[in-house]
Design a protein around this motif. Structure first.
Motif, short mmCIF file in Angstrom:
data_model
loop_
_atom_site.label_atom_id
_atom_site.label_comp_id
_atom_site.label_asym_id
_atom_site.label_seq_id
_atom_site.Cartn_x
_atom_site.Cartn_y
_atom_site.Cartn_z
N VAL A 63 -7.77 15.18 -4.10
CA VAL A 63 -6.90 13.79 -4.40
C VAL A 63 -6.20 13.60 -2.77
CG1 VAL A 63 -4.73 13.13 -5.24
CG2 VAL A 63 -6.62 14.20 -6.77
N CYS A 64 -5.75 14.69 -2.28
CA CYS A 64 -5.24 14.41 -0.85
C CYS A 64 -6.05 13.76 0.10
CB CYS A 64 -4.61 15.83 -0.52
SG CYS A 64 -3.26 16.65 -1.48
N ASP A 65 -7.38 14.03 0.06
CA ASP A 65 -8.04 13.47 0.97
C ASP A 65 -8.34 11.85 0.70
OD1 ASP A 65 -8.69 15.70 2.36
OD2 ASP A 65 -10.56 16.09 1.25
N ARG A 66 -8.22 11.58 -0.39
CA ARG A 66 -8.63 10.25 -0.90
C ARG A 66 -7.21 9.29 -0.81
NH1 ARG A 66 -11.62 10.32 -6.69
NH2 ARG A 66 -10.88 8.06 -6.38
N VAL A 67 -5.98 9.91 -1.04
CA VAL A 67 -4.54 9.18 -0.52
C VAL A 67 -3.92 9.85 0.17
CG1 VAL A 67 -4.82 8.19 -3.12
CG2 VAL A 67 -3.44 10.09 -2.67
N SER A 68 -3.24 9.03 1.02
CA SER A 68 -2.08 9.48 2.08
C SER A 68 -0.93 10.00 1.55
CB SER A 68 -1.82 8.36 2.81
OG SER A 68 -1.10 7.14 2.28
N THR A 69 -0.13 10.60 2.35
CA THR A 69 1.10 11.39 1.77
C THR A 69 2.24 10.31 2.06
OG1 THR A 69 1.81 11.80 4.19
CG2 THR A 69 0.62 13.59 2.92
N ASP A 70 2.11 9.32 2.46
CA ASP A 70 2.92 7.97 2.40
C ASP A 70 2.13 6.64 2.72
OD1 ASP A 70 3.36 7.30 5.25
OD2 ASP A 70 4.05 9.31 5.29
N ARG A 71 2.94 5.71 2.43
CA ARG A 71 2.19 4.29 2.47
C ARG A 71 3.29 3.30 2.47
NH1 ARG A 71 -2.53 2.61 0.05
NH2 ARG A 71 -3.30 5.04 0.18
N ILE A 72 2.90 2.15 3.10
CA ILE A 72 3.69 1.04 2.85
C ILE A 72 2.89 -0.03 2.16
CG2 ILE A 72 5.04 -0.91 4.14
CD1 ILE A 72 6.06 2.07 4.47
N VAL A 73 3.29 -0.99 1.19
CA VAL A 73 2.51 -1.71 0.47
C VAL A 73 3.44 -3.12 0.63
CG1 VAL A 73 1.35 -0.34 -0.92
CG2 VAL A 73 3.65 -1.18 -1.76
N GLU A 74 2.96 -4.28 0.33
CA GLU A 74 3.52 -5.41 0.44
C GLU A 74 3.17 -6.17 -0.84
OE1 GLU A 74 5.32 -6.91 3.17
OE2 GLU A 74 4.80 -5.34 4.54
N TRP A 75 4.08 -6.48 -1.56
CA TRP A 75 3.94 -7.03 -3.01
C TRP A 75 4.80 -8.28 -3.02
CZ3 TRP A 75 7.15 -7.27 -7.19
CH2 TRP A 75 6.94 -7.86 -8.45
N GLU A 76 4.62 -9.51 -3.17
CA GLU A 76 5.20 -10.54 -3.19
C GLU A 76 6.33 -10.90 -2.17
OE1 GLU A 76 4.58 -12.98 -5.44
OE2 GLU A 76 3.25 -12.05 -6.84
N GLY A 77 7.44 -10.81 -2.59
CA GLY A 77 8.34 -10.87 -1.08
C GLY A 77 8.83 -9.40 -0.58
N LEU A 78 8.33 -8.45 -1.14
CA LEU A 78 8.90 -7.21 -0.96
C LEU A 78 8.19 -6.51 -0.31
CD1 LEU A 78 10.47 -6.25 -4.42
CD2 LEU A 78 11.56 -7.37 -2.45
N ARG A 79 8.61 -5.42 0.75
CA ARG A 79 7.88 -4.31 1.45
C ARG A 79 8.39 -3.17 0.89
NH1 ARG A 79 5.37 -3.73 6.45
NH2 ARG A 79 5.94 -1.65 7.63
#
Length: 172
Positions: A63-79
């Motif tokens: 799982v750790c190889d497939r997803v990062s430890t943190d991330r930033i996503v943009e959704w509609e008007g939000l970061r």
């Protein structure tokens, strides 16, 4: 709609109620704040569409190889900054949010569903499958074009809403 979950702690499946399955099918974005546990659980979530997930302290190396430890996503008007939170004090979480220019932080680990307002609000969707002395929960956010905000709610897997909140873009 954005659906936020965390701390599934499953071995073979995502432990979803039929109502939560339907919510995931209609979501624009699915965010998981870690502790899927196994690749089978991550795979199960991916059947509902792209998932913006991070790894947690109980996730397998696969799982750790497939997803990062943190991330930033943009959704509609939000970061939105996403992290599991097991390596973050409240101060470190606040710094991560500010350094990310986030409007909202989604965090897991404690299994305790809550929304904490602040300069950068923090949302813990809790755990729908392994609540550990908390009520089972996940979060739903819907964007309101007229108001320019996201209306959020903490929800039990049965559909019972037990807290409502609003998230505004910070305009940084």
């Amino acid at each position: 709609m954005l659906v936020a979950l965390s701390d599934t702690h499953g071995r073979e499946d995502a432990h979803l109620t039929s109502r939560l399955e339907e919510v995931l099918r209609t979501a624009d974005m699915i965010v998981h704040a870690g502790d899927f546990m196994t690749a089978d659980v991550l795979d199960a979530f991916e059947t509902y569409g792209p998932i913006e997930g991070v790894s947690g302290n109980n996730d397998t190396p696969v799982v750790c190889d497939r997803v990062s430890t943190d991330r930033i996503v943009e959704w509609e008007g939000l970061r939105i900054a996403v992290v599991h939170g097991h390596e973050h004090t409240d101060t470190a979480l606040s710094m991560f949010a500010r350094q990310s220019n986030a409007d909202l932080v989604i965090v897991g680990h404690s299994h305790a569903p809550e929304f904490r307002p602040g300069i950068v609000p923090v949302l813990n969707p809790g755990s729908h499958a392994d609540p550990r002395w908390n009520r089972p929960a996940y979060a739903e956010l819907e964007w309101d074009d007229e108001e320019g905000v996201a209306h959020g709610r903490l929800v039990e897997p049965s559909g019972t809403v037990f807290e409502r909140f609003v998230v505004e873009p910070r305009g940084v």
